[in-house]
Design an enzyme around this catalytic site. Structure first.
Site, PDB file in Angstrom:
ATOM      1  N   THR A 153      -9.061  -3.385  -1.338  1.00  0.00           N
ATOM      2  CA  THR A 153     -10.020  -4.372  -1.852  1.00  0.00           C
ATOM      3  C   THR A 153     -11.135  -4.683  -0.866  1.00  0.00           C
ATOM      4  O   THR A 153     -12.282  -4.889  -1.272  1.00  0.00           O
ATOM      5  CB  THR A 153      -9.258  -5.674  -2.218  1.00  0.00           C
ATOM      6  OG1 THR A 153      -8.421  -5.394  -3.330  1.00  0.00           O
ATOM      7  CG2 THR A 153     -10.198  -6.801  -2.575  1.00  0.00           C
ATOM      8  N   ASP A 175      -7.181   3.033  -3.592  1.00  0.00           N
ATOM      9  CA  ASP A 175      -6.495   1.795  -3.916  1.00  0.00           C
ATOM     10  C   ASP A 175      -5.094   2.037  -3.364  1.00  0.00           C
ATOM     11  O   ASP A 175      -4.473   3.082  -3.653  1.00  0.00           O
ATOM     12  CB  ASP A 175      -6.455   1.586  -5.439  1.00  0.00           C
ATOM     13  CG  ASP A 175      -5.790   0.279  -5.816  1.00  0.00           C
ATOM     14  OD1 ASP A 175      -4.637   0.067  -5.397  1.00  0.00           O
ATOM     15  OD2 ASP A 175      -6.398  -0.520  -6.532  1.00  0.00           O
ATOM     16  N   SER A 176      -4.562   1.124  -2.587  1.00  0.00           N
ATOM     17  CA  SER A 176      -3.325   1.433  -1.851  1.00  0.00           C
ATOM     18  C   SER A 176      -2.124   1.620  -2.765  1.00  0.00           C
ATOM     19  O   SER A 176      -1.057   2.033  -2.305  1.00  0.00           O
ATOM     20  CB  SER A 176      -3.043   0.382  -0.786  1.00  0.00           C
ATOM     21  OG  SER A 176      -2.524  -0.795  -1.355  1.00  0.00           O
ATOM     22  N   ASP A 220      -1.763  -4.140  -1.562  1.00  0.00           N
ATOM     23  CA  ASP A 220      -0.596  -3.903  -2.418  1.00  0.00           C
ATOM     24  C   ASP A 220       0.548  -3.206  -1.685  1.00  0.00           C
ATOM     25  O   ASP A 220       1.719  -3.542  -1.891  1.00  0.00           O
ATOM     26  CB  ASP A 220      -1.001  -3.077  -3.651  1.00  0.00           C
ATOM     27  CG  ASP A 220      -1.831  -3.901  -4.629  1.00  0.00           C
ATOM     28  OD1 ASP A 220      -1.859  -5.139  -4.500  1.00  0.00           O
ATOM     29  OD2 ASP A 220      -2.448  -3.298  -5.537  1.00  0.00           O
ATOM     30  N   CYS A 275      16.697 -11.364  -3.308  1.00  0.00           N
ATOM     31  CA  CYS A 275      16.100 -12.631  -2.864  1.00  0.00           C
ATOM     32  C   CYS A 275      14.934 -12.344  -1.925  1.00  0.00           C
ATOM     33  O   CYS A 275      14.975 -11.405  -1.135  1.00  0.00           O
ATOM     34  CB  CYS A 275      17.116 -13.480  -2.106  1.00  0.00           C
ATOM     35  SG  CYS A 275      18.506 -13.981  -3.110  1.00  0.00           S
TER      36      CYS A 275
HETATM   37  N1  ASP Z   1      -5.148  -2.875  -5.320  1.00  0.00           N
HETATM   38  C1  ASP Z   1      -5.684  -3.216  -4.033  1.00  0.00           C
HETATM   39  C2  ASP Z   1      -5.107  -2.252  -3.023  1.00  0.00           C
HETATM   40  O1  ASP Z   1      -3.994  -2.400  -2.636  1.00  0.00           O
HETATM   41  C3  ASP Z   1      -5.350  -4.621  -3.688  1.00  0.00           C
HETATM   42  C4  ASP Z   1      -5.892  -5.125  -2.376  1.00  0.00           C
HETATM   43  O2  ASP Z   1      -6.342  -4.413  -1.512  1.00  0.00           O
HETATM   44  O3  ASP Z   1      -5.867  -6.376  -2.202  1.00  0.00           O
HETATM   45  O4  ASP Z   1      -5.757  -1.325  -2.623  1.00  0.00           O
END
Ligand code: ASP
Length: 337
Positions: free
Chosen positions: A13, A58-59, A91, A274
């Protein structure tokens, strides 16, 4: 002499731009940082070189090859820089920071993962604060490990978890105290930091394309369902159980499925569903039954860290028995003994 940091931009992001289908990875991070952090505003910050990967992701697309790329890149530049920052999607950041903690052995420099919840291109982005904090921490000679820094919290990379999809406090370290906090001053909890080990020296360990599976218990799970999962080619599995590591001990067929799998050499590690807490399989009869079926208790290791630890141990080519033994041994600060 002033310090120099190597910054790796992998996607996420922090550098994303809006598209018709939502935020997507975008290049030109150097220009974005120059705009948000012009040279006259860099007083007190170290110099840095930025490398932007060709394939920005995107991770949620992370794969073992990406870990190999990041770890090799850091190892290749290890002698030339004082510390490292990895800009990464949130992510799966906790998976990557865990994995690199097993791959980059005997670090004597900081490796700090960070990212953001809102892209840098947006007015309310948390990206700049996270980046600047990570950059400052990457110069700190007291840090000799892989960490994750987010919204003022410095956490051990293999203890962190993404805990909130909405808050700027996206990460926490549920079973281990934060290593530090950045408020007006940056305070480190020095007693908790890993001490550098000089022997053997820093070296890279590989992440082969072997894979680990994750199965989760749910009310009504059947032996057939579990068998289908355990019959996958993966050699090691995490089984996410209830509470302190309990499962349905009233289902002999399910226990039999587990026993057959472990007898056949599958490694099954018990971790709790948990968010916080540890597995102690002997607390309840429902946990002891899993131990009798050959399931190994994973103590307070997070799912992310155990996934990467198993991946690491399998990549080393260790025997099933050696891996079973090492699950409960501390390798990179990932568990409390
Ligand atoms: N979907 C994005 C990612 O993991 C989320 C982020 O970076 O906050 O690349």
């Amino acid at each position: 002499m002033s310090k120099k940091i190597y910054v790796i931009y992998t996607g996420g992001t922090i550098g994303m731009k809006p598209t018709d289908s939502g935020y997507a990875p975008s290049g030109n991070m150097q220009a974005l940082l120059d705009e948000k952090l012009p040279s006259h505003a860099r007083k007190g910050l170290p110099d840095f070189d930025l490398v932007e990967y060709e394939d920005l992701i995107d991770s949620s697309n992370i794969r073992p090859q990406n870990w190999q790329q990041m770890a090799t890149d850091i190892a290749d530049h290890y002698e030339d820089y004082d510390g490292f920052v990895v800009l990464h999607g949130t992510d799966t950041m906790a998976f990557s920071s865990s994995m690199l903690s097993f791959m980059l052995r005997n670090l004597d420099k900081p490796v700090i993962f960070t990212g953001s919840q809102i892209p840098l291109c947006e007015p309310r982005s948390d990206g700049l604060e996270n980046f600047v904090g990570a950059l400052s921490l990457a110069t700190d000679e007291r840090i000799n490990e892989v960490c994750l820094y987010f919204n003022g919290r410095l956490m051990r990379g293999n203890r962190a978890r993404k805990q909130n999809a909405y808050l700027f406090d996206a990460f926490d370290s549920p079973n281990f105290p934060w290593l530090g906090r950045a408020d007006i001053n940056i305070e480190l909890n020095e007693a908790l930091l890993l001490k550098p080990e000089n022997k053997p020296e820093f070296h890279l360990e590989c992440a082969e394309d072997t894979q680990v599976g994750i199965v989760q218990l749910f009310p009504g799970i059947t032996a057939q369902w579990l068998e289908a999962a355990l019959n996958q080619p993966q050699k090691a599995f995490i089984m996410r159980t209830y509470g302190t590591g309990n499962g349905p001990d009233g289902d002999p067929a399910l226990l039999d499925t587990l026993k057959k799998a472990t007898d056949a050499g599958k490694i099954i590690v018990n971790l709790t569903q948990c968010h916080r807490g540890a597995v102690h399989q002997d607390s309840y009869a429902a946990g002891s039954a899993l131990a009798e079926a050959g399931v190994i208790g994973g103590l307070d290791t997070t799912t992310e860290a155990m996934f990467c630890k198993l991946h690491h141990l399998l990549s080393k080519g260790y025997s099933t028995w050696k891996i079973r033994e090492l699950v409960g041994h501390n390798i990179a600060g990932e568990l409390t003994i």
